[in-house]
Design an enzyme around this catalytic site. Structure first.
Site, mmCIF file in Angstrom:
data_model
loop_
_atom_site.group_PDB
_atom_site.id
_atom_site.type_symbol
_atom_site.label_atom_id
_atom_site.label_comp_id
_atom_site.label_asym_id
_atom_site.label_seq_id
_atom_site.Cartn_x
_atom_site.Cartn_y
_atom_site.Cartn_z
ATOM 1 C CG ASP A 21 39.452 35.006 37.948
ATOM 2 O OD1 ASP A 21 39.234 36.176 38.306
ATOM 3 O OD2 ASP A 21 39.519 34.663 36.755
ATOM 4 C CG ASN A 69 45.567 41.704 39.968
ATOM 5 O OD1 ASN A 69 45.628 40.834 40.835
ATOM 6 N ND2 ASN A 69 44.943 41.493 38.811
HETATM 7 C C1 FPP Z 1 39.996 37.859 41.767
HETATM 8 O O1 FPP Z 1 38.707 38.248 41.344
HETATM 9 C C2 FPP Z 1 40.385 38.525 42.977
HETATM 10 C C3 FPP Z 1 41.459 39.333 43.158
HETATM 11 C C4 FPP Z 1 42.475 39.610 42.124
HETATM 12 C C5 FPP Z 1 41.603 40.086 44.436
HETATM 13 C C6 FPP Z 1 42.142 39.515 45.693
HETATM 14 C C7 FPP Z 1 41.536 38.378 46.400
HETATM 15 C C8 FPP Z 1 40.801 38.475 47.541
HETATM 16 C C9 FPP Z 1 40.369 39.779 48.102
HETATM 17 C C10 FPP Z 1 40.428 37.258 48.282
HETATM 18 C C11 FPP Z 1 41.406 36.760 49.315
HETATM 19 C C12 FPP Z 1 42.260 37.706 50.064
HETATM 20 C C13 FPP Z 1 43.289 37.396 50.915
HETATM 21 C C14 FPP Z 1 43.917 38.467 51.729
HETATM 22 C C15 FPP Z 1 43.815 36.044 51.112
HETATM 23 P P1 FPP Z 1 38.526 39.269 40.134
HETATM 24 O O2 FPP Z 1 38.481 40.649 40.692
HETATM 25 O O3 FPP Z 1 39.585 39.041 39.124
HETATM 26 O O4 FPP Z 1 37.107 38.838 39.605
HETATM 27 P P2 FPP Z 1 36.543 38.909 38.099
HETATM 28 O O5 FPP Z 1 37.396 37.999 37.269
HETATM 29 O O6 FPP Z 1 35.151 38.391 38.239
HETATM 30 O O7 FPP Z 1 36.618 40.340 37.677
#
Ligand code: FPP
Length: 251
Positions: A21, A69
């Site tokens: 996160d 998501n």
């Molecule tokens: C969390 O940060 C990230 C996600 C839900 C997106 C997916 C993760 C990645 C792209 C990294 C790894 C990928 C792979 C293919 C292993 P957030 O968007 O929830 O951040 P925030 O809480 O600061 O808004």
């Protein structure tokens, strides 16, 4: 001889699960769009996979996209789907050469066809690898996982393969998405929130939790080592009174 504090350290976890996160906030802190954070997040994930394999972790499970998501803006969801396709295209060779088996958990039927194809190809290609299993949770939710398990068990009861009285914890476990793998010993969540956000609800019953304010793109191998040290200093009792070693209790 080792001092007691060192002697009593637990072995390394067999299975580490991670809620990655903080990509969006990290991007914002750099004055950039959220997608910039997700791309940086992929670099962190890659470094973690390498570090975990070096540490002889058997299973690493990463929460890449939750069933919740989908509620994000369409442009962000679309960007993430494209990013997953791109990452698979780019990284599967290296994963395979390093003996890593890829496995995906989640509601695949909700994902774009091209991504599903890449996932199936990656799983088939790496199926024989044994050094470490990398589980990517995509369109995954803990409730979804339990519902799926119940459906499969119910179908077996209906077809007469089992009786309701045959249903026990082991049987349910064998029908969950992580069937055949040890339950996570350690859950790491970056980004400062202290919740599990519908991740592996069945499997986290006795997992040790490690929450860190570090945003995912800044979670480097040094931070991972800190999380492992923290885990090793804990006593796991699994509801009993005597500390139990993971090799016995994690099964
Ligand atoms: C969390 O940060 C990230 C996600 C839900 C997106 C997916 C993760 C990645 C792209 C990294 C790894 C990928 C792979 C293919 C292993 P957030 O968007 O929830 O951040 P925030 O809480 O600061 O808004």
């Amino acid at each position: 001889m080792f001092p007691d504090a060192v002697k009593n350290l637990h072995p390394l976890p067999r299975h580490v699960a991670v809620i990655m996160d903080g990509n969006g906030r990290w991007a914002q802190s750099q004055g950039r769009q959220r997608h910039f954070g997700h791309r940086a997040g992929v670099r962190s994930a890659r470094a973690l996979v390498e570090a975990a394999a070096e540490q002889q972790i058997q299973v690493l499970t990463l929460f890449a996209f939750s069933s919740e998501n989908w509620k994000r803006p369409a442009t962000e969801v679309d960007g993430l789907m494209r990013l997953f396709v791109e990452v698979l295209q780019r990284e599967v060779d290296a994963l395979h050469e390093n003996g890593i088996q890829l496995r995906f958990i989640g509601a695949r039927d909700t994902l774009p066809t091209i991504l599903r194809k890449r996932m199936a190809d990656a799983e088939a290609r790496t199926a024989g690898n044994t050094r470490m299993t990398l589980v990517l949770a995509v369109a995954y939710g803990g409730h979804w996982d339990i519902v799926e398990a119940v459906r499969r068990v119910a179908a077996k009861v209906k077809s007469g393969h089992i009786e309701p009285g045959d249903i026990d914890e082991q049987l349910i476990q064998r029908h969950t998405a992580l069937a055949g793998l040890p339950a996570p010993d350690l859950l790491i969540r970056t980004g400062g929130e202290k919740r599990i956000s519908n991740f592996l609800l069945w499997d986290l019953a006795y997992t040790e939790f490690y929450f860190t304010p570090t945003l995912w793109p800044e979670f480097d191998t040094g931070r991972f080592r800190e999380a492992l040290e923290h885990y090793r200093s804990r006593q796991r009792r699994f509801g009993g009174v005597v500390p139990v070693r993971e090799a016995v209790a994690g099964d």
